[in-house]
Design an enzyme around this catalytic site. Structure first.
Site, PDB file in Angstrom:
ATOM      1  NE  ARG A 197      -3.234   2.559   2.792  1.00  0.00           N
ATOM      2  CZ  ARG A 197      -3.080   3.412   3.823  1.00  0.00           C
ATOM      3  NH1 ARG A 197      -2.270   3.126   4.811  1.00  0.00           N
ATOM      4  NH2 ARG A 197      -3.745   4.549   3.853  1.00  0.00           N
TER       5      ARG A 197
ATOM      6  CG  HIS B 195      -1.207   8.806   3.491  1.00  0.00           C
ATOM      7  ND1 HIS B 195      -1.307   7.450   3.700  1.00  0.00           N
ATOM      8  CD2 HIS B 195      -0.810   9.312   4.671  1.00  0.00           C
ATOM      9  CE1 HIS B 195      -0.978   7.154   4.951  1.00  0.00           C
ATOM     10  NE2 HIS B 195      -0.661   8.279   5.563  1.00  0.00           N
TER      11      HIS B 195
ATOM     12  CD  GLU C 248      -4.363   7.485  10.058  1.00  0.00           C
ATOM     13  OE1 GLU C 248      -3.898   8.576  10.429  1.00  0.00           O
ATOM     14  OE2 GLU C 248      -3.930   6.399  10.454  1.00  0.00           O
TER      15      GLU C 248
ATOM     16  CG  ASN D 210      -4.680   3.227   8.804  1.00  0.00           C
ATOM     17  OD1 ASN D 210      -4.760   2.292   8.008  1.00  0.00           O
ATOM     18  ND2 ASN D 210      -4.298   4.433   8.467  1.00  0.00           N
TER      19      ASN D 210
ATOM     20  CE1 TYR E  53       0.521   2.533  13.496  1.00  0.00           C
ATOM     21  CE2 TYR E  53      -1.470   3.544  12.648  1.00  0.00           C
ATOM     22  CZ  TYR E  53      -0.180   3.087  12.450  1.00  0.00           C
ATOM     23  OH  TYR E  53       0.391   3.183  11.212  1.00  0.00           O
TER      24      TYR E  53
ATOM     25  CD  GLU F  90      -1.271   3.827   8.152  1.00  0.00           C
ATOM     26  OE1 GLU F  90      -0.952   4.221   9.294  1.00  0.00           O
ATOM     27  OE2 GLU F  90      -1.490   4.590   7.197  1.00  0.00           O
TER      28      GLU F  90
END
Ligand SMILES: *[C@@H]1O[C@H](CO)[C@@H](O)[C@H](O)[C@H]1NC(C)=O
Ligand SMILES: *[C@@H]1O[C@H](CO)[C@@H](O)[C@H](O)[C@H]1NC(C)=O
Length: 499
Positions: A109, A152, A197, A338, A340, A409
């Site tokens: 990606r 992005h 995002e 994504n 985290y 991600e």
């Protein structure tokens, strides 16, 4: 078994020629466990244009809002660095593909720099196609599927000069750009992501004003940004479906981020936890993935009520008309996500302060905390909570009728050490969560993409936080990529298709 692993490992990583992985036996212990992945599940790694490319003004490229930020406000970047050159993937992309190949990744990606293609306005810079054509061809030659993010964070400065995501012109500009990209690369790219995002892009860029383009319009700007971003996304989706999908047969989605949330203590009800998720993930997911569309009810009601108390003439959250709701609803073939970290929440019981500057944070009426037992990465915001990844995948399944999910991600930051055991631990625990979500909870997760293949420019943290499976020698003209221990770990995960 481990001898075979060791031999194949040495084949890829040229053991004895400088790269040593004495911990090989530890990795064997990992590969014998029982958390498996389906045959068609795809493993990949992720990057973004501004963070790796360099070549910031080459071949006609115009400045993006991140070029502007790093050039005019170096004090905002932790080490005062820029990504003008960085890992120099603009020239050294073959080294990135080589690194991907070594680990055995099945997809890559990356994002396209909008201001390479449209440097100063709506006139195309066709020279910029060369780089992406070469990169895509190199990936395909190596049997690595390209997964392309159109945008992005690096908005062209000329779009920002007109207001960026605060001006609805951005919708037509994005559509023109998307059209160009689909036409040029769509014969070989089958996975498209419109935006990365939106939550972070809008709250940090247009609300708190701590990231490019540094617009401080707290409590207002982030919601306008989100609104036009959703429309820009939907316009690109409809364009792809009407003009390209039949011939190109690709899929198009969006990448959302968002934490998962847990109650701080026994007084915190499910409603409060749900409120936290809706204000974060739901803000962008509900309009696209829910049955009815539109913003989450809890956001509409809360922001409307607070706007009234503030004496505003109307809600700070833009109203989504029935037509717009319909236009945005269902505009994704898959949910890019994504993950985290997670947070604990409780209600902020303080009285409403009519003089306070409104913000997304005050609109949530929540207090966000962490658990002392959660291990912290180099990044201040990153705590390891693998359970959160499992639970959010199950939440997607229940909330949005089990959509196809591509994890776009997931990764861990440290000081850049080669012996990156904490990264391995993070990846392992999170991959186990994904495997459980698929095998036990029947979530439709189609792939996992780690952030990142190489160390790169971490936005306002500059080059001080490292997320790569490979380190990059930034002081050398060759920018050598060197495998960390985690690259070997991931190689075994992919080879065994289990953790
Ligand atoms: C709780 O809300 C009050 C009033 O809006 C605000 O001043 C305070 O900063 C909030 N507390 C936290 C921890 O966010
Ligand atoms: C990085 O490259 C420079 C210049 O080629 C070299 O002197 C240095 O030793 C390299 N650093 C590492 C950690 O390999």
């Amino acid at each position: 078994m481990w001898i075979f692993t060791f031999l194949s490992f040495c084949f890829f990583f040229s053991c004895g020629l400088g790269t040593q992985f004495p911990e090989i036996i530890e990795m064997e212990a990992v590969s014998t466990s029982v958390h498996t992945f389906p045959k068609d599940f795809s493993f990949g790694a992720s990057t973004a244009a501004y963070q790796i490319e360099g070549g910031w003004n080459e071949d006609g490229k115009g400045p993006s809002i991140w070029d502007t930020l790093t050039h005019t406000h170096p004090e905002i970047i932790a080490d005062h660095s820029t990504a003008d050159i960085g890992a120099d993937s603009y020239h050294l992309y073959k080294k990135d593909v080589e690194a991907l190949k070594k680990v055995g990744f099945q997809h890559y990606r990356f994002s396209i720099s909008w201001s390479r293609i449209f440097p100063y306005g709506t006139k195309i810079n066709a020279k910029a196609f060369d780089y992406y054509n070469k990169l895509i061809d190199e990936l395909i030659l190596n049997q690595i599927e390209p997964v392309v993010t159109l945008h992005h964070y690096d908005l062209p400065q000329w779009v920002q000069d007109e207001g960026g995501f605060l001006n609805p012109n951005v919708i037509e500009y994005f559509k023109l750009y998307a059209d160009t990209i689909f036409r040029e690369f769509g014969s070989r790219v089958k996975m498209w992501i419109t935006f990365n995002e939106p939550f972070d892009a809008c709250t940090e860029g247009y609300g708190r004003g701590v990231s490019a383009p540094l617009i401080k319009l707290s409590g207002v700007g982030e919601y306008i940004c989100g609104h036009y971003l959703l429309l820009a996304h939907a316009s690109a989706y409809h364009l792809y479906k009407s003009r390209y999908a039949k011939d190109q047969r690709g899929m198009i989605g969006i990448t959302l981020d968002g934490r998962f949330y847990y109650p701080k203590d026994a007084t915190v009800t499910n409603d409060i936890v749900e409120r936290a998720i809706q204000f974060d993930i739901g803000w962008f997911a509900n309009p696209i993935f829910s049955k009815d569309g539109g913003y989450p009810k809890v956001m509409i009601d809360e922001i409307n009520e607070r706007s009234k108390k503030e004496g505003q003439a109307w809600s700070r959250l833009p109203k989504m008309s029935k037509t717009t709701m319909k236009y945005v609803k269902g505009t994704a073939d898959f949910l890019g996500y994504n993950y985290y970290s997670s947070r604990l929440v409780r209600l902020n019981t303080s009285d409403f302060d009519p003089n306070a500057v409104p913000s997304w944070l005050s609109d949530t009426r929540l207090i966000y905390e962490t658990e002392p037992s959660w291990k912290q990465a180099k990044s201040s915001w990153l705590y390891s909570v693998p359970q959160g990844l499992h639970d959010v995948l199950v939440w997607f399944k229940n909330q949005y009728n089990n959509p196809l999910v591509l994890i776009t991600e997931n990764g861990w930051s440290d000081d850049g050490r080669l012996d990156d055991n904490d990264r391995i631990e993070y990846l392992k625990s999170h991959l186990i969560s994904v495997s459980k979500a698929i095998n036990e909870d029947k979530c439709n997760v189609i792939g996992y993409t780690t952030w990142s293949i190489i160390d790169n420019f971490e936005w306002t943290r500059g080059f001080t936080e490292h997320f790569g499976l490979f380190t990059v020698n930034l002081t050398s003209p060759e920018k050598e990529r060197t495998a960390k221990k985690s690259a070997g770990y991931f190689h075994d995960v992919i080879k065994n298709r289990s953790v």
